[in-house]
Design a protein around this motif. Structure first.
Motif, mmCIF file in Angstrom:
data_model
loop_
_atom_site.group_PDB
_atom_site.id
_atom_site.type_symbol
_atom_site.label_atom_id
_atom_site.label_comp_id
_atom_site.label_asym_id
_atom_site.label_seq_id
_atom_site.Cartn_x
_atom_site.Cartn_y
_atom_site.Cartn_z
ATOM 1 N N GLU A 40 -7.436 -0.775 6.821
ATOM 2 C CA GLU A 40 -6.214 -1.121 6.106
ATOM 3 C C GLU A 40 -6.345 -2.477 5.425
ATOM 4 O O GLU A 40 -5.948 -2.646 4.272
ATOM 5 N N ASP A 49 -1.913 7.934 8.179
ATOM 6 C CA ASP A 49 -1.760 6.483 8.307
ATOM 7 C C ASP A 49 -1.020 6.133 9.591
ATOM 8 O O ASP A 49 -0.110 6.829 10.013
ATOM 9 N N SER A 94 -7.190 -0.756 11.599
ATOM 10 C CA SER A 94 -6.634 -2.009 11.123
ATOM 11 C C SER A 94 -7.569 -2.657 10.106
ATOM 12 O O SER A 94 -7.135 -3.196 9.083
ATOM 13 N N GLU A 153 -4.872 -9.116 8.082
ATOM 14 C CA GLU A 153 -4.301 -8.196 7.092
ATOM 15 C C GLU A 153 -3.029 -8.774 6.512
ATOM 16 O O GLU A 153 -2.779 -8.683 5.317
ATOM 17 N N ASN A 173 0.838 -1.192 0.000
ATOM 18 C CA ASN A 173 0.000 0.000 0.000
ATOM 19 C C ASN A 173 0.879 1.250 0.000
ATOM 20 O O ASN A 173 2.056 1.191 0.341
#
Lengths: 248, 248
Positions: free
Chosen positions: A137, A84, A134, B138, A78
């Motif tokens: 993301e 962020d 989280s 993730e 990413n």
DNA sequence: CGCCTTGTTGAGCGGATTCAACACTAGTGG
DNA sequence: CCACTAGTGTTGAATCCGCTCAACAAGGCG
């Protein structure tokens, strides 16, 4: 010399993208904060396999989050933008599972790894927000997976540019109508999209001659957002504004 | 009729994969639990774009987590195994960003969406665990991204099979030496790897004639794990056991 | 001034796709 | 009971998207 930024005057807080914070939580976050850090372009903030004693919120600047394979390839997971939260993994799991590198100068808000658990323990609302971030993301990574797994090169690239355009615009770094900073190389884009550098270049050139975009000197200009969104395979309902999210 | 499972006798807790839980947290989790649910194969538990009033921990059974594109393609984000926490997004964000579908009968531990915030508020340790799980997830998605973005078909497939083998083995569903249940279709694998069905079939056939694996009647047999790991581009240090993780 | 990074373009190859046909099984309804 | 259908797995052939190899231009920097 370098003035510390007060959380109450946090330069990010003003953007509509981020959720408001009540006084208690703000105060707790201020105490959680351990300091600030400014780094140069090309700095590796976190390294895959290492344990980081700190983690950060990006106040300004951009970077990349990536993993490398044993045979030396690199996959960009990413793009790292202001707001962020980076390095959460080292606070939760034993070590970082990816690297984080800056591509511009970066200004960071620093937190201590060891104080994450107490912070979350004493501030349930903030713990909830960390989890939220989280999850956001994870969804971003999943969307990239869809793009890479199911779309041809031109669609992928258009999609990536469109998403960067909306994300970067949302943190205020616009340089005029349709213009945003895009401090990455074509190699970075190629590694993010799972394409070769050569092919990325060709497709990029194609989008430019089509008049949708131009990208020179680290500045991306989107001349026709609708056309770009179409090229990215997005339907009208997908072009809503990005939902708000918390800021730690 | 259907007996409720007591958390203290949770069939998952015995696996080394999962972290131990102290009495307070266990008691809190028991109160958090809202009931159980049993569903048939092919049930869509969560639907992309919908709000789910419940979320779950998988007690037994398997499934898929996927997103779909406007042009009708499907990308499998991850395989859903026992111990997985599913639907967290609907508790945090406004809606689900992916769908979850079962491929076998599934036994689920049910939680109410509305009680997530209080649960996390009152049980900081468990809030930490939820975040941890989210971070683990993730990372799994990011690893898939690396595989799809950087590796050729045979490597991807070998990698996916090897990971399924270790993950499924860790939740105890082994059927003998090197044998695990793999209740997916080749189309599922293709959608997970970003490959066409036809090509997936060919590569699969190749791995079978090489004698590494065989996969028939929803049972995968790994004849030579080392060879499979090599084919997957893994170095020796990557073949460690999976790190422990929490269970909600 | 030479070196390194970044961007650009051509040519040819090859991995993966699409289109197609067929085998096998399980389930369904006449 | 069996024809019929749907889902899954298998294989061949032809095409094409994206890759590799290669060369070169332009700018920044020691």
């Amino acid at each position: 010399m370098k003035a510390e930024t007060d959380c109450a005057a946090c330069p990010l807080r003003k953007f509509a993208l981020f959720e408001a914070l009540d006084e208690n939580d703000e105060e707790a976050t201020r105490r959680f904060k351990d300091g600030e850090r400014r780094v140069d372009p090309g700095t590796i903030l976190m390294h895959e396999g290492m344990v980081s004693e700190d983690f950060y919120t990006v106040l300004s600047g951009m970077g990349l989050r990536y993993k490398t394979t044993p045979d030396g390839k690199r996959q960009v997971i990413n793009f790292v933008l202001p707001g962020d939260f980076i390095g959460l993994q080292s606070g939760l799991m034993s070590e970082m599972k990816h690297s984080v590198e800056t591509t511009t100068r970066m200004h960071l808000c620093r937190f201590k790894r060891s104080s994450l658990l107490p912070f979350m323990r004493n501030n349930p609302g903030r713990a909830f927000d960390v989890t939220w971030l989280s999850a956001v993301e994870e969804n971003l990574v999943a969307e990239a997976l869809v793009s890479i797994g199911q779309q041809p090169a031109a669609t992928r690239l258009a999609w990536a540019l469109h998403r960067l355009y909306t994300r970067i615009s949302a943190v205020g770094a616009d340089l005029g109508p349709g213009r945003i900073p895009l401090p990455y190389t074509q190699q970075d884009m190629a590694d993010a999209l799972g394409l070769s550098l050569v092919h990325t270049n060709r497709i990029l050139r194609l989008l430019q001659t089509d008049g949708m975009i131009s990208w020179r000197d680290k500045v991306l200009t989107v001349h026709d957002e609708r056309a770009l969104a179409n090229r990215a395979g997005m339907t009208a309902d997908m072009q809503e504004t990005i939902p708000r999210r918390p800021l730690i």
